[in-house]
Design a protein around this motif. Sequence first.
Motif, PDB file in Angstrom:
ATOM      1  N   HIS A 191      36.827  40.474  47.340  1.00 44.22           N
ATOM      2  CA  HIS A 191      37.700  41.344  46.559  1.00 44.22           C
ATOM      3  C   HIS A 191      39.136  40.922  46.793  1.00 44.22           C
ATOM      4  O   HIS A 191      39.487  40.518  47.900  1.00 44.22           O
ATOM      5  N   ALA A 192      39.933  41.015  45.744  1.00 43.86           N
ATOM      6  CA  ALA A 192      41.306  40.520  45.828  1.00 43.86           C
ATOM      7  C   ALA A 192      42.056  41.197  46.982  1.00 43.86           C
ATOM      8  O   ALA A 192      42.817  40.560  47.684  1.00 43.86           O
ATOM      9  N   GLY A 193      41.797  42.509  47.173  1.00 45.48           N
ATOM     10  CA  GLY A 193      42.416  43.218  48.286  1.00 45.48           C
ATOM     11  C   GLY A 193      43.930  43.180  48.256  1.00 45.48           C
ATOM     12  O   GLY A 193      44.573  43.092  49.287  1.00 45.48           O
ATOM     13  N   LEU A 194      44.512  43.252  47.053  1.00 40.97           N
ATOM     14  CA  LEU A 194      45.969  43.318  46.953  1.00 40.97           C
ATOM     15  C   LEU A 194      46.420  44.708  47.376  1.00 40.97           C
ATOM     16  O   LEU A 194      45.713  45.684  47.148  1.00 40.97           O
TER      17      LEU A 194
END
Lengths: 287, 260
Positions: free
Chosen positions: B88-91
């Motif tokens: 998951h990008a996890g921004l």
Amino acid sequence: MRKSLFPVPTVVAALFVIWYAMSVVLNAPWAYDRAKRAGVELSFSELVADTWAQDKPKLPAPHQVAVELWNTTVEKKITSKRSLVFHSGVTLSSTLLGFVLGTVLGIGLAVGIVYNRVMDMSVMPWVIASQTIPILAIAPMIIVVLNAVGISGLLPKAIISMYLSFFPVVVGMVKGLRSPDMMQLDQMRTWNATGGQQFWKLRLPSSMPYLFASLKIAMAASLVGAIVGELPTGAVAGLGARLLAGSYYGQTIQIWSALIMAAALAAGLVALIGVVQRVTLKRMGMA
Amino acid sequence: MTETVISAKDLSLTFQTNDGPVHALKDVNLDIQKGDFVSFIGPSGCGKTTFLRVMADLEQPTAGTITVNGVSPEQARKSRAYGYVFQHAGLYPWRTIGGNVRLPLEIMGYDKADQDTRVKRVLDLVELSGFEKKFPWQLSGGMQQRASIARALAFDADILLMDEPFGALDEIVRDHLNEQLLKLWDRTNKTIGFVTHSIPEAVYLSTKIVVMSPRPGRITDVIESTLPKERPLDIRDTPEFLEIAHRVREGLRAGHAYDD
């Protein structure tokens, strides 16, 4: 917004109708009693008029409270001991000081619990136990003990506020500081981030929504603490003092106006946190 | 001339669980050369992600040795030798795209001017220039994942470790990102470790395909790709491509990946 305009006044109007009706019902025995002694028969309209205008009614009618509020806020000088603004100010100052102390203590404990395993295992049960003790029982102790070491005035009352307000902050912030998931923590690790960087850049910003929810509860609790704290000090000043003095002398109108004032104060303070929350989260891009 | 970047010898990792030990990795041997694009493919539980996490010093092996850039994974991590892209990008929702890419640079102490040029450069690289001031929720899933790749590229790591980075995206977006990733790899000359469970993705991207099988997690085959470095999407219809894909499938079958 338009939809919410209709239900709110409807509910408020219903509450007023119930309130007026109840004050007729509750104050009627006294009105009958007086009429009997005077040897007159009360018509229904006379009865209603009487129950809504007694000096020490069991339940004052809304307009009586409103008049009392007006007289003790707008009509009185703020410096007067009979001014509700003066008493609100006294309560507000210990509420705010207690709220700040409670927030600092709460965040401090939460950081300790999240970062220190010993604190994680040991502190939470005590925090919960502290809230199971009735505040009314412990408030006089705090006043007496602090007075014995020479601390009196604002601080003891603020400490009682703190005692109630730190709890929601601890619970909310522990949850908030732990809200980053494993992946985000692993990611910090791949960048070889220090503990401080992990806290300031990840854990603290993640906890903001939790913090604000906690602060609202803490603010309300803090006000309750401040009012309770005013009772054992001999009811010198503050909304608590007004409540206590009112109940000594059967001044129900005074009690109700102090109650309404306290409620308005709490609503105002919580709304203020709501505004700060919206602005902060908006600037953080989270709202 | 080739230079070994990652080298694993008899690497094993056993998790102790309530149901007894789980052999996530067993006697794994692998050398990755500089500039390689290595895919790890296999069914769930074959240890491909665990292997990648061992390289990144996010898991500790229980036996065997592994070196990254000639040193231990821990030293490599501390010298910031790799960028890691998660599934998951996890921004961070409270940071703009630019702010997210800047985050590792802030942590690593790059000066402000350097941060600005690097953010701009890597956002260009993943074709996200112009989105610097946007917040993550304003971007599609594929764009978010590209931003997270930019974030992993922002600092000077020669190794890029990617754990199923496109696993949660639909196939059209995935094709596009695969194409972009190849271009990016070509331009940056990084060494890439890429975990996937898509056979076409592995074959399309890699110079080396590592086929793994579960219980215990081990390597059943290592396939050197014969495809040219220049790979348009329709290379996937060539007999050469299908040949390699077939061999991957054989490797998976040999590892009982299709059992039960």
